[in-house]
Scaffold this active site. Structure first.
Site, PDB file in Angstrom:
ATOM      1  N   SER A  81       4.581   3.253   7.147  1.00 42.16           N
ATOM      2  CA  SER A  81       5.513   3.592   6.072  1.00 42.16           C
ATOM      3  C   SER A  81       6.658   4.423   6.642  1.00 42.16           C
ATOM      4  O   SER A  81       6.452   5.280   7.500  1.00 42.16           O
ATOM      5  CB  SER A  81       4.777   4.367   4.993  1.00 42.16           C
ATOM      6  OG  SER A  81       5.690   4.790   4.001  1.00 42.16           O
ATOM      7  N   CYS A 111      -0.363  11.113  -4.428  1.00 39.54           N
ATOM      8  CA  CYS A 111      -0.678  10.126  -5.464  1.00 39.54           C
ATOM      9  C   CYS A 111      -1.742  10.656  -6.395  1.00 39.54           C
ATOM     10  O   CYS A 111      -1.650  10.530  -7.596  1.00 39.54           O
ATOM     11  CB  CYS A 111      -1.222   8.858  -4.839  1.00 39.54           C
ATOM     12  SG  CYS A 111       0.018   8.045  -3.894  1.00 39.54           S
ATOM     13  N   THR A 159      15.655  -9.693  -1.412  1.00 37.12           N
ATOM     14  CA  THR A 159      16.758  -9.320  -0.541  1.00 37.12           C
ATOM     15  C   THR A 159      16.362  -8.101   0.298  1.00 37.12           C
ATOM     16  O   THR A 159      15.888  -7.110  -0.239  1.00 37.12           O
ATOM     17  CB  THR A 159      18.000  -8.998  -1.390  1.00 37.12           C
ATOM     18  OG1 THR A 159      18.305 -10.156  -2.163  1.00 37.12           O
ATOM     19  CG2 THR A 159      19.183  -8.632  -0.524  1.00 37.12           C
ATOM     20  N   HIS A 171       8.764   6.702   5.148  1.00 34.33           N
ATOM     21  CA  HIS A 171       9.052   8.072   4.723  1.00 34.33           C
ATOM     22  C   HIS A 171       8.069   9.103   5.248  1.00 34.33           C
ATOM     23  O   HIS A 171       8.227  10.290   4.979  1.00 34.33           O
ATOM     24  CB  HIS A 171       9.156   8.148   3.189  1.00 34.33           C
ATOM     25  CG  HIS A 171       7.853   8.037   2.455  1.00 34.33           C
ATOM     26  ND1 HIS A 171       7.201   9.136   1.961  1.00 34.33           N
ATOM     27  CD2 HIS A 171       7.090   6.972   2.128  1.00 34.33           C
ATOM     28  CE1 HIS A 171       6.092   8.745   1.346  1.00 34.33           C
ATOM     29  NE2 HIS A 171       5.997   7.427   1.436  1.00 34.33           N
ATOM     30  N   GLN A 189      -0.364   7.543   8.205  1.00 31.01           N
ATOM     31  CA  GLN A 189      -0.319   8.963   8.563  1.00 31.01           C
ATOM     32  C   GLN A 189      -0.371   9.183  10.078  1.00 31.01           C
ATOM     33  O   GLN A 189      -0.120  10.296  10.542  1.00 31.01           O
ATOM     34  CB  GLN A 189      -1.480   9.714   7.897  1.00 31.01           C
ATOM     35  CG  GLN A 189      -1.365   9.832   6.392  1.00 31.01           C
ATOM     36  CD  GLN A 189      -0.222  10.758   5.949  1.00 31.01           C
ATOM     37  OE1 GLN A 189       0.379  11.473   6.751  1.00 31.01           O
ATOM     38  NE2 GLN A 189       0.086  10.721   4.658  1.00 31.01           N
ATOM     39  N   GLY A 205       4.375   1.606   2.177  1.00 32.00           N
ATOM     40  CA  GLY A 205       3.046   1.427   2.755  1.00 32.00           C
ATOM     41  C   GLY A 205       2.060   0.842   1.758  1.00 32.00           C
ATOM     42  O   GLY A 205       1.219   0.012   2.110  1.00 32.00           O
ATOM     43  N   ASN A 235      -5.125  11.009   5.226  1.00 29.79           N
ATOM     44  CA  ASN A 235      -3.961  11.738   4.738  1.00 29.79           C
ATOM     45  C   ASN A 235      -4.285  13.170   4.336  1.00 29.79           C
ATOM     46  O   ASN A 235      -3.408  14.014   4.304  1.00 29.79           O
ATOM     47  CB  ASN A 235      -3.321  10.990   3.570  1.00 29.79           C
ATOM     48  CG  ASN A 235      -4.337  10.441   2.600  1.00 29.79           C
ATOM     49  OD1 ASN A 235      -5.303   9.782   2.990  1.00 29.79           O
ATOM     50  ND2 ASN A 235      -4.145  10.717   1.328  1.00 29.79           N
TER      51      ASN A 235
END
Ligand SMILES: Cc1ncc(COP(=O)(O)O)c(C=O)c1O
Ligand SMILES: Cc1ncc(COP(=O)(O)O)c(C=O)c1O
Ligand code: FES
Lengths: 403, 126, 384
Positions: free
Chosen positions: C198, C322, C236, C200, C178, C72, C150
């Site tokens: 995102s 974070c 890739t 995860h 979120q 994200g 978040n």
């Protein structure tokens, strides 16, 4: 028992080694924490796994773990290294140097910097694909700030004289970046002796997962970079973004295996490549592209004159190979790397890259040799060029109608 | 690149591969393309006294679509008069073989090969 | 490791077992590079196309509008820097409560001659109407306001904001990392120009995110090279993660309604308990994500509470992952005007797929015990 298609495209990507997959699975299962979470054990154990993997990556190239920055792959590493260094050192000068045979991730980054006002020199290579060191010296100017040369070429597998280039750059105080995506596990890399400031790595070329890579950033003497991705300040501010633990663990394990098994593996793979080379050289009018001596043992790039590359690939669809690099093969352009060697377009068009790896067997190689003999024969039966050559016509003397 | 069934069929079993003597009576030879472009097509027609194409042969250096296009036109021109053969359009070839847009020029090459072969035949007829 | 009860689902989520199953073949026999033209490559390409369609379907976009990135954070950087790179320097406006991966790239734009303005939020954490009007009058070129915060879980009225921004001639981006999987998200209906997601955070893997973007917006890529993702994101493709993201989108949205109701029920139970022990819950009466509770109590230190809770077997956070590396109090709370002292005491509990009523009740019991201990300690300290 042969399994089709036979995979001989290890430079495009490698299978994940089962041991690597095994190491990754727990991090896709119960150990799912965010390594940046500092308040609970889920986060701590993920962070520890990330640091252990960093150590493994560092050990393969004899560096310090603190010099390794995680990225999403060699493409991103190349972008970060080249743009990051150029932008940091732009006060010192605006001239940057690379080779015409670099990967697109380097060439396109150079083009972007040119648009930002940098001046770029794209050096020709010699007919064998190797850089001409005196040409490099001549290209260096007082305002040169960065040289980027790949360790191992992805199409022809030649190994550039990184040690010598490092000496030249260090003496002049120029930052030296090396794209080593195709080198890990194939050639010895010792960053204690090589005078390299920045080096890019990718996991999926060395039996690790896709989507993870690293950039080596030298600490002594310190190489400085401007970050290209901003946010939570991960990776000491050089690369923000949540770390993908399972992928990082996979890269660590892949690089551990590479370090431990490189010697024996290269011997085995080299013998298979030589067997393939010998078998294919029996065919008339074949040309090996790139230096045979300074070359990784995995690569054979060979042109079959008078047959066209795409139809050849179609004819040998039982083996998975590529003509040119995977990234560029969607276009009908002949490979720019082969052109840079001075190969004419026709030979560039009819080139095949075979890249051999950990899971390749002798049986697969023999099958491939046999198949190529048959199919080249058939395509040459179909080829007006072959017919003319057999009739003694010099193709270069023919006036072709362009289309 | 996904090829159509028809392209694959012509590619695997090309029809009328071979050559006539260039100087033989009633033979017209067309050679188009260039090695540097990655494709060279040689199409030969053998025309009877009545102006009908009795036989055709080809050799092609090029991609699968180019091989299939030339193989197909050798089938199509047989039994046609030279004038009728000239009416074969690349769009018909492309449609028959379901060529993707990037391969249209292979069919153009095949059309050009017919024109070149007919022109050579006519030139020889004087 | 003994497994504590995981109550930090906004930081990252365990991989959904169905998603894992979808991914594993791509870490095994199906290992091709999607740019390769042989069978191995074509399989990978087809899988990416399918995943792209799934992501698009989950967020109400067209598959060609989906650009896969490595997370994200990268998607947010790509929008902000990529769009700005091709525009004349102007004003970039972001909400005062954005994630650092929006705020930091926006700050970077200043070096290129842009000005940056933060849009104020009110005490509940919603965009302040007056300040928003003032921002629009300043004619921003780029605006970014997150759909769900978040930390507090507070939702913004993105549809209305996007409409205003369009009228004012700005490109409007929303970080929906979120929001996805917790509330319905519809790119078209919201009328935004770009949106970030995102993997995860929704039961998918780490290592993948997406920028969904209106194709009229020209972007300069952040990462140049082989030209993957329509030239907007070279490198890739991470096939396994992309496949996992696609599967996660599908699963997360399929059971969204029931799951949201269940989580809201658990959250309400949790909050009732916390309020009973004297906790103050931020933005409690504001539209929020159903899974997130952010609370504090005067006199407690968030870091200490979270550490004690961890030892008692409950993993939660004192703020976003974070920023938990730095001891600064929550940026979001400060922007809401919460006093420094209270902000330092904040604890975030975020629930998810595996959370049960037993977990919540266990948490409340442990919490009660810990706060009593801490209170006694303080009381003793005061006495002595
Ligand atoms: C020499 C070289 N550099 C860079 C790359 C790009 O690496 P990645 O796929 O990790 O982005 C590749 C592979 O495609 C490569 O061969
Ligand atoms: C609101 C918000 N935006 C962006 C991100 C970053 O996403 P990623 O972890 O995929 O980089 C996060 C998660 O940390 C987030 O909560
Ligand atoms: S003839 Fe050129 S690609 Fe087919």
């Amino acid at each position: 028992m042969l399994k089709f298609p036979i995979y001989l495209d290890y430079s495009a990507t490698t299978p994940v080694d089962p041991r690597v997959a095994q190491a990754m699975i727990p991090w896709l299962t119960e150990h799912f924490g965010n390594p940046a979470s500092r308040s609970h054990a889920y986060g701590w154990e993920a962070e520890k796994a990330v640091e252990d993997a960093r150590e493994q990556v560092a050990r393969l190239v004899n560096a310090d773990a603190k010099e390794i920055v995680w990225t999403s792959g060699a493409t991103e590493s190349n972008n970060l290294a080249i743009k990051g260094a150029a932008q940091f050192y732009k006060g010192k000068g605006k001239h940057i140097i690379t080779l015409k045979t670099e990967h697109k991730a380097v060439l396109d980054t150079f083009r972007e910097l040119e648009r930002q006002g940098f001046e770029a020199t794209y050096l020709d290579v010699q007919e064998n694909g190797l850089v001409d060191l005196s040409a490099l010296k001549d290209a260096i100017r007082p305002d040169t700030i960065l040289v980027s040369v790949m360790f191992v070429n992805n199409e022809i597998g030649v190994v550039q004289p990184i040690a010598q280039i490092g000496e030249i750059c260090r003496e002049k105080g120029i930052v030296f970046h090396v794209d080593a995506a195709q080198a890990t596990g194939k050639v010895e890399i010792d960053l204690q002796t090589l005078k390299v400031d920045l080096m890019s790595f990718s996991a999926h070329k060395t039996y690790g997962p896709k989507g993870i890579g690293a950039l080596y950033v030298r600490r002594k003497p310190r190489a400085r970079l401007e970050a290209q991705m901003h946010g939570g300040g991960h990776e000491r501010g050089l690369r923000s973004g949540t770390l993908a633990t399972h992928q990082i663990v996979g890269m660590g394990e892949a690089f551990r295996i590479a370090r431990e098994e490189m010697k024996t593996e290269n011997e085995r793979v080299g013998a298979l490549r030589d067997r393939l080379m010998k078998g294919l050289q029996d065919i008339d009018a074949t040309y090996i592209n790139g230096d045979v001596e300074h070359r990784v043992p995995h690569n054979l790039n060979i042109s079959f004159a008078y047959v066209e590359g795409e139809s050849l690939i179609m004819a040998i669809k039982d083996v998975a190979v590529s003509s040119g690099s995977a990234c560029t093969s969607a276009s009908l352009e002949p490979s720019y790397v082969l052109r840079a060697l001075g190969r004419n377009d026709e030979l560039a068009h009819s080139s095949i890259r075979f890249t051999i790896g950990r899971f390749t067997t002798e049986e697969e190689v023999d099958y491939t040799i046999d198949l190529l003999h048959k199919k080249i024969g058939k395509l040459r039966e179909l080829s007006p060029l072959w017919e003319m050559v057999q009739d003694g016509v010099d193709l270069d003397s023919v006036q072709w109608a362009a289309h | 690149m996904a090829y159509s069934e028809k392209v694959l069929d012509h590619y695997e079993n090309p029809r009328n591969v071979g050559a006539f003597g260039k100087e033989d009576e009633g033979v017209g030879t067309g050679m188009v393309g260039a090695p540097a472009c990655g494709d060279v097509m040689k199409l030969q027609i053998k025309v009877g006294k009545d102006g009908v194409i009795e036989d055709a042969k080809f050799k092609t250096y090029g991609c699968g679509s180019a091989i299939a296009s030339s193989s197909l036109v050798t089938e199509w021109v047989k039994g046609k008069t030279v004038e009728q053969a000239l009416e074969i359009k690349n769009t018909q070839i492309a449609e028959e073989l379901a060529l993707p847009p990037v391969k249209i020029h292979c069919s153009i090459l095949a059309e050009d090969a017919i024109k070149a072969a007919v022109a050579d035949y006519k030139k020889k007829q004087g | 490791m003994f497994a504590p009860v995981y109550l930090d689902w906004n930081a990252t989520t365990p991989l959904d077992p169905l998603v894992r199953a979808a991914m594993l073949p791509w870490l095994d026999a199906r290992f091709g590079n999607a740019s390769s033209r042989h069978e191995y490559g074509r399989q990978a390409r087809a899988a990416i196309d399918e995943a792209r369609a799934r992501v698009a379907a989950a967020v109400g976009a067209h598959p060609t509008e989906v650009i896969f990135t490595s997370c994200g954070s990268e998607a947010n950087n790509l929008f902000i820097k990529g769009a700005a790179a091709l525009m004349k320097p102007g004003l970039v406006a972001i909400s005062a409560i954005e994630h650092p991966c929006v705020r930091e790239p926006a700050k970077q734009l200043r070096r290129g001659g842009w000005s940056l303005r933060e849009i104020a939020v009110d005490a509940a954490g919603r965009i302040d109407g007056d300040d928003w009007k003032a921002v629009l009058e300043a004619k921003p070129s780029l605006v970014s306001v997150m759909l769900a915060n978040n930390e507090t879980g507070v939702l913004q009225d993105v549809a209305a904001l996007a409409r205003d921004a369009r009228t004012a001639g700005a490109w409007f981006h929303s970080d929906a990392v979120q929001a996805l999987g917790k509330i319905p998200v519809d790119f078209r209906a919201l009328g935004v120009h770009a949106m970030t997601f995102s993997g995860h955070k929704i039961g998918g893997p780490l290592g993948v995110g997406a920028l969904v973007i209106d194709k009229r917006i020209e972007l300069a890529p952040l990462i140049a090279g082989g030209g993957q993702e329509r030239g907007l994101r070279s490198g890739t493709e991470n096939v396994a993660a992309i496949v996992g993201f696609g599967a996660a989108c599908e699963h997360a949205t399929a059971r969204l309604e029931d799951e949201a109701r269940r989580l809201a029920g658990l959250r309400d139970r949790l909050e009732a308990g916390l309020i009973a022990s004297g906790m103050r819950i931020f933005s409690v009466d504001t539209p929020r994500l159903p899974n997130t509770t952010f609370f504090a109590a005067d006199g407690f230190d968030g870091e200490t509470l979270v550490a004690k809770l961890d030892r008692a077997g409950f993993a939660c956070a004192s703020g976003s992952a974070c920023s938990s590396a730095n001891p600064e109090p929550s940026h979001t709370l400060l922007a809401m005007g919460v006093e420094h002292e209270a902000a330092r005491g904040a604890v975030r509990v975020s629930l998810g797929r595996d959370t049960t009523l037993t977990d919540v009740e266990g948490f409340l019991a442990a919490f009660e015990r810990l706060t009593n201990q801490l209170n006694n300690l303080t009381a003793m300290a005061v006495q002595s």
